[in-house]
Design a protein around this motif. Structure first.
Motif, mmCIF file in Angstrom:
data_model
loop_
_atom_site.group_PDB
_atom_site.id
_atom_site.type_symbol
_atom_site.label_atom_id
_atom_site.label_comp_id
_atom_site.label_asym_id
_atom_site.label_seq_id
_atom_site.Cartn_x
_atom_site.Cartn_y
_atom_site.Cartn_z
ATOM 1 N N ASN A 46 0.308 63.447 -25.623
ATOM 2 C CA ASN A 46 1.322 63.567 -24.575
ATOM 3 C C ASN A 46 2.740 63.496 -25.129
ATOM 4 N N ALA A 47 2.906 62.814 -26.293
ATOM 5 C CA ALA A 47 4.243 62.719 -26.888
ATOM 6 C C ALA A 47 4.690 64.057 -27.469
ATOM 7 N N SER A 48 3.730 64.916 -27.834
ATOM 8 C CA SER A 48 4.052 66.246 -28.368
ATOM 9 C C SER A 48 2.906 67.194 -28.043
ATOM 10 N N PRO A 49 2.851 67.673 -26.796
ATOM 11 C CA PRO A 49 1.705 68.469 -26.349
ATOM 12 C C PRO A 49 1.550 69.776 -27.127
ATOM 13 N N LEU A 50 0.307 70.131 -27.377
ATOM 14 C CA LEU A 50 -0.004 71.408 -28.009
ATOM 15 C C LEU A 50 -0.079 72.530 -26.984
ATOM 16 N N PHE A 51 -0.495 72.178 -25.784
ATOM 17 C CA PHE A 51 -0.715 73.162 -24.735
ATOM 18 C C PHE A 51 0.115 72.780 -23.509
ATOM 19 N N GLY A 52 -0.002 73.557 -22.467
ATOM 20 C CA GLY A 52 0.848 73.358 -21.307
ATOM 21 C C GLY A 52 0.333 72.343 -20.318
ATOM 22 N N PHE A 53 -0.169 71.215 -20.783
ATOM 23 C CA PHE A 53 -0.635 70.169 -19.868
ATOM 24 C C PHE A 53 -0.536 68.826 -20.568
ATOM 25 N N ASP A 54 -0.505 67.763 -19.763
ATOM 26 C CA ASP A 54 -0.540 66.385 -20.256
ATOM 27 C C ASP A 54 -1.772 65.701 -19.701
ATOM 28 N N PHE A 55 -2.203 64.664 -20.388
ATOM 29 C CA PHE A 55 -3.280 63.842 -19.860
ATOM 30 C C PHE A 55 -2.700 62.774 -18.945
ATOM 31 N N PRO A 56 -3.391 62.420 -17.862
ATOM 32 C CA PRO A 56 -2.863 61.397 -16.952
ATOM 33 C C PRO A 56 -2.692 60.058 -17.666
ATOM 34 N N ARG A 57 -1.696 59.311 -17.262
ATOM 35 C CA ARG A 57 -1.360 58.050 -17.935
ATOM 36 C C ARG A 57 -2.522 57.056 -17.880
ATOM 37 N N TRP A 58 -3.276 57.064 -16.768
ATOM 38 C CA TRP A 58 -4.373 56.106 -16.641
ATOM 39 C C TRP A 58 -5.492 56.378 -17.642
ATOM 40 N N ALA A 59 -5.529 57.584 -18.203
ATOM 41 C CA ALA A 59 -6.574 57.939 -19.161
ATOM 42 C C ALA A 59 -6.132 57.732 -20.603
ATOM 43 N N THR A 60 -4.951 57.146 -20.800
ATOM 44 C CA THR A 60 -4.432 56.944 -22.145
ATOM 45 C C THR A 60 -4.451 55.463 -22.506
ATOM 46 N N LEU A 61 -4.254 55.180 -23.779
ATOM 47 C CA LEU A 61 -4.308 53.812 -24.286
ATOM 48 C C LEU A 61 -3.150 53.596 -25.253
#
Length: 223
Positions: A46-61
């Motif tokens: 999410n800090a430097s996306p490769l594609f045109g989307f981000d992962f939701p914050r709740w799914a990150t660590l």
């Protein structure tokens, strides 16, 4: 009518070990490490996306980029050490040879057809051709995700590895694709556990029931 000299044998349930302790321990450690690596990896993405989307914050660590990197590296070493133990056991102990090989295209096509029609039989401790292919595939993806991860973590020190992937940007994409493949394996794996929940307990206890019948000769010996 006189009763038979020997009554019909009654079924007895014995329990056999199908998952040794080392296999169970490395399985659950790998599961924990993979979850940590995927969730922290999504935060790094999410800090430097490769594609045109981000992962939701709740799914990150990790909470932030530095924290996500710390989690990712810690889980990476856990995965590498635990994975090496499993690989050594699988190769030297014959686990891979007994359970994952041979893998014939004819058997694979047959089991894929059965799986698509929900007729694929399951027997505890025995891997069908689809399972063998999936486990071999995820092992190869694990090697690929570690190698590509090392190349983007230390691109200067490991420039030869980066060149092997065709450059830093390509290594990032390979890392993402390998991660996606592992996540897909986990999703299918969990789906199969939900469909056949009896496979979960043996991975905790290592044992599965085995139904046997005592014949008349055995009964006579024990009488």
């Amino acid at each position: 009518m006189t009763p038979p000299d020997h009554p019909l044998p009654s079924p007895q349930t014995r329990r056999r070990i199908i998952h040794p302790l080392l296999v169970r321990a490395t399985h659950w450690i790998n599961a924990f490490a993979i979850v940590c690596m995927v969730m922290s990896g999504w935060a790094i993405y999410n800090a430097s996306p490769l594609f045109g989307f981000d992962f939701p914050r709740w799914a990150t660590l990790g909470g932030w980029l530095g924290g996500a990197i710390a989690w990712h590296l810690a889980a990476m070493w856990l995965l590498v050490v635990n994975g090496l133990i499993y690989l050594c056991y699988g190769v030297l102990g014959g686990h891979f040879r007994r359970h994952f090989l041979p893998l014939h295209p004819r058997d694979l096509l047959r089991d894929i057809k059965h799986a698509l029609t929900f007729k694929l039989a399951h027997q505890a401790g025995i891997y069908n051709a689809v399972q063998r292919l999936m486990y071999i595939g995820v092992l190869l993806l694990g090697v690929l995700v570690v190698a590509s991860g090392l190349s983007i973590w230390k691109p200067v020190q490991l420039d030869g590895l980066v060149d092997l992937f065709g450059g830093y940007d390509i290594a990032r994409r390979v890392h993402f694709v390998a991660m996606a493949g592992i996540v897909a394996f986990v999703v299918v794996h969990l789906a199969l556990v939900l469909i056949v929940p009896s496979t979960l307990l043996p991975m905790l206890t290592g044992r599965a029931p085995r139904h046997t019948h005592k014949n008349a000769a055995e009964q006579e010996q024990q009488a």
